[in-house]
Design an enzyme around this catalytic site. Structure first.
Site, PDB file in Angstrom:
ATOM      1  N   GLY A 252       3.960  -3.624  -3.666  1.00  0.00           N
ATOM      2  CA  GLY A 252       3.869  -3.717  -5.121  1.00  0.00           C
ATOM      3  C   GLY A 252       4.369  -2.428  -5.759  1.00  0.00           C
TER       4      GLY A 252
ATOM      5  N   GLY B   6       0.758  -1.245   0.000  1.00  0.00           N
ATOM      6  CA  GLY B   6       0.000   0.000   0.000  1.00  0.00           C
ATOM      7  C   GLY B   6       0.784   1.287   0.000  1.00  0.00           C
TER       8      GLY B   6
ATOM      9  N   ARG C 276      -4.673   3.614 -16.051  1.00  0.00           N
ATOM     10  CA  ARG C 276      -4.812   4.244 -14.730  1.00  0.00           C
ATOM     11  C   ARG C 276      -5.466   5.619 -14.763  1.00  0.00           C
ATOM     12  NH1 ARG C 276      -1.464   5.596 -11.634  1.00  0.00           N
ATOM     13  NH2 ARG C 276      -2.527   4.798  -9.782  1.00  0.00           N
TER      14      ARG C 276
ATOM     15  N   CYS D   4     -11.254   5.753 -29.296  1.00  0.00           N
ATOM     16  CA  CYS D   4     -12.457   6.564 -29.547  1.00  0.00           C
ATOM     17  C   CYS D   4     -13.299   6.752 -28.296  1.00  0.00           C
ATOM     18  CB  CYS D   4     -13.267   5.924 -30.655  1.00  0.00           C
ATOM     19  SG  CYS D   4     -12.345   5.985 -32.173  1.00  0.00           S
TER      20      CYS D   4
ATOM     21  N   TYR E 202       1.147  -1.378 -12.314  1.00  0.00           N
ATOM     22  CA  TYR E 202      -0.237  -1.336 -12.800  1.00  0.00           C
ATOM     23  C   TYR E 202      -0.314  -0.662 -14.172  1.00  0.00           C
ATOM     24  CZ  TYR E 202      -0.751  -2.475  -7.881  1.00  0.00           C
ATOM     25  OH  TYR E 202      -0.610  -3.073  -6.651  1.00  0.00           O
TER      26      TYR E 202
END
Ligand code: LLP
Length: 420
Positions: free
Chosen positions: A277, A240, A314, A343, A372
């Protein structure tokens, strides 16, 4: 600190000029710095030096590329996985099964069976029934599954709602006030070695206070569990920790985090598990892209790049900010919007941003794209699946191919009944 820097006016990843990679591999392409991964892995470990027994399980979901996993395996990291696919990657990278933690709210019975057979080191249970099923599968094979109970501490992590996981209404974990009773019911089962608790309250946390609150709650739970006669030798503190995305972002450092953990967990006498991560991967990668057009706009021009929301989701998903810089900046600046070719209006990386002047054909990068990024890519709009390159000193290699639209098309079928 990362290893992306400008040398003779050209942005490099370590010792490789980014235009060299663009010429050889094409764009868009993710570029990773092996030495940045190594550095982050070492800095995170160093931050925890006063925390006693520590086990580091890199959260593979952040960047599961096989070469990345190999770099981290060489740094002594285990893995936190959330699917059979991630488990297979961790094993393929040479991470010992014992060093793998299996998290996730929806592990299937097949996945539990496969993970047991592989001999993974820890199952993070999300509900009582999962514990019962796992115990039964294990007992039927004469095995014992090492497990901990994931607890939901009901703490607001203060991050984007879509990546917040520790509030009571989120789908994750067992309500903390039910954990003791559930532990009592599950702990005695043959097939299960229930040895601790886990939490993970969210991602991209910019403040240590919610983590400290959650860890303190878990500390009280550990004391209650021990008082009830349970043997607790592991606490999994999740991941986190946030990373800076904007040039002026200030985030708690791994050293700040480690000092907080050491203070809060003093006297727990357990092995502490961590699942970092983003803090390992985020600033170890960029998305290298080429400007297709600079299109006049009503207020600012639109810089249309060849990367899109399918390559880096993201921004569209979490309103995330990714810094954009020219690979060969002239020093001049412009106000611009940056968008991809997909689009949808959502395929916009920035609006009204002050950026390096770029023109059609120029290269630029979105920074902090190592976590990510590629792993969340899709082929929306029948675009290719974005490739990945790893740089290590003066060397580089393609570590994931560009999967072309024709390859994806070749996997589709028209049923014969339509084929008249
Ligand atoms: N452990 C568990 C159980 C997790 O669910 C996660 C992330 C981690 C560890 C690693 O958290 P980190 O250290 O990376 O913050 N796609 C989103 C992030 C989703 C995070 C999901 N869980 C994004 O791009 O921001």
């Amino acid at each position: 600190m990362d290893h992306f820097h400008t040398q003779n006016g050209v942005l490099h990843c370590e010792d490789v000029a980014l235009p060299t990679i663009a010429d050889a591999v094409g764009t868009p392409v993710y570029v990773y710095s092996a030495n940045t991964f190594r550095r982050h892995a070492q800095v995170f470990r160093e931050g925890l030096k006063d925390c006693g027994r520590v086990h580091l399980a890199y959260a593979i979901k952040a960047n599961p590329n096989l070469a990345v996993l190999r770099v981290l395996a060489d740094e002594g990291y285990g893995a936190d996985v959330v699917s059979a696919g991630e488990m297979a990657r961790a094993l393929a990278a040479g991470i010992p099964a014992m060093d793998i933690v299996f998290s996730g709210v929806g592990k299937t019975r097949d996945e539990l069976t496969a993970a047991l057979a592989a001999g993974i080191g820890q199952f993070n249970l999300e509900l009582e029934e999962e514990g019962e099923v796992l115990a039964d599968i294990a007992a039927a094979q004469g095995l014992v599954a090492p497990a901990v109970l994931r607890v939901n501490p009901d703490v607001d992590a203060g991050t984007h709602a879509k990546i917040s996981t520790g509030r009571a209404e989120n789908k994750f974990g067992i309500a903390i006030d039910q954990a003791l009773a559930m532990f009592d019911r599950l702990a005695g089962r043959p097939g299960l070695n229930l040895r601790g608790v886990a939490i993970h309250i969210g991602s991209q946390l910019a403040d240590l206070a919610p983590l400290e609150a959650a860890y303190s709650r878990i500390g009280r739970l550990v004391a209650d569990l021990r008082a009830a006669g349970h043997m607790i030798d592991r606490v999994d503190l999740g991941g986190g920790l946030g990373v800076p995305y904007r040039p002026d972002d200030v985030m708690p450092s791994p050293a700040d985090y480690g000092a907080m953990v050491a203070r809060v967990t003093k006297g727990w006498d357990v092995e502490l598990m961590f699942e970092p991560g983003r803090v390992i991967a985020g600033n170890a990668g960029v998305l290298l892209t080429k400007v297709i057009w600079v299109k006049p706009g009503v207020t600012s021009p639109y810089v249309i790049v060849d990367a899109a929301m399918n390559d880096l989701a993201r921004v569209a998903m979490y309103d995330a900010y990714h810094d954009f810089v020219a690979v060969e900046p002239t020093g001049a600046r412009m106000m611009a919007n940056i968008a991809g070719p997909v689009c949808e209006t959502g395929d916009t990386f920035a609006m009204g941003r002050d950026i390096d002047v770029v023109a059609s054909g120029d290269l630029g990068v979105f920074r902090t794209a190592g976590a990510y990024g590629a792993t969340m890519a899709s082929t929306y709009n029948s675009r290719a699946l974005v490739p990945e390159v790893m740089v290590d000193g003066g060397r580089y290699a393609i570590v994931a191919d560009r999967i072309l639209p024709e390859t994806i098309l070749a996997a589709e079928r028209v049923p014969e009944w339509l084929d008249t």
